[in-house]
Scaffold this active site. Structure first.
Site, PDB file in Angstrom:
ATOM      1  CB  CYS A  48      -0.949   0.009   1.189  1.00  0.00           C
ATOM      2  SG  CYS A  48      -0.121   0.238   2.779  1.00  0.00           S
ATOM      3  CB  CYS A  97      -2.676  -2.728   3.431  1.00  0.00           C
ATOM      4  SG  CYS A  97      -0.982  -3.367   3.366  1.00  0.00           S
ATOM      5  CB  CYS A 117      13.257  -9.289  12.728  1.00  0.00           C
ATOM      6  SG  CYS A 117      14.296 -10.394  11.803  1.00  0.00           S
TER       7      CYS A 117
END
Length: 128
Positions: A48, A97, A117
Site C-alpha cells: 500500500c 493494509c 525484524c
C-alpha cells in the site's frame, strides 16, 4: 486483508512476495535486498506504499534481515501475538493494509530495546 485483496495481489506480486505479505512467510536470512542496505531513506509497505521505517532507525542486528528499533509512527505497524510453529512471538503487519512484514523482538538496541525484524520483500526503499 480481504479475499478480494489477496486475489488482486496474487496477480500483481511475484510468488515470494505474495507468500510473505499474504501468507506470513519469511525469506531466507541474508537473502533479501535490504538486509545490508545502508542507503538513506524511508522503507514503505510494498502493498500500500505506507511509510513504515526510517533508515535512521535501521541497524545491523546480525540476523540477516533488515532490522529497525522503531517504526516511523506508532500507527505505522500493528503488532499481533503469533503462536505458529510452536512459539510465542509478536508478528508485525502494516498498520494500513495488514500485509505481513515480519516480527518484533525485545533484544534490540537503545533507545527502545526492540528489534523489528522485517522481510525485505515486504518493503520498498524510497531513497532520500
Amino acid at each position: 486483508m480481504s479475499d478480494e485483496d489477496r486475489n488482486r495481489l496474487r496477480a500483481e506480486l511475484d510468488p515470494e512476495t505474495y507468500h510473505i505479505v499474504c501468507e506470513a512467510g519469511t525469506e531466507r536470512a541474508f537473502s533479501g535486498k535490504y538486509w545490508d542496505c545502508k542507503l538513506p531513506g524511508v522503507y514503505h509497505c510494498v502493498v500500500c506504499n505506507e511509510a513504515l521505517f526510517d533508515s535512521e532507525t535501521k541497524y545491523d542486528s546480525g540476523s540477516g534481515w533488515p532490522s529497525y528499533y522503531q517504526p516511523v509512527a506508532g500507527a505505522a505497524v500493528t503488532e499481533i501475538e503469533d503462536t505458529s510453529h510452536g512459539m510465542v512471538r509478536t508478528e508485525v503487519v502494516c498498520g494500513k493494509c495488514e500485509a505481513h512484514l515480519g516480527h518484533v523482538f525485545k533484544d534490540g538496541p537503545p533507545p527502545t530495546g526492540l528489534r523489528y525484524c522485517i522481510n525485505s520483500a515486504s518493503v520498498v526503499l524510497h531513497e532520500r
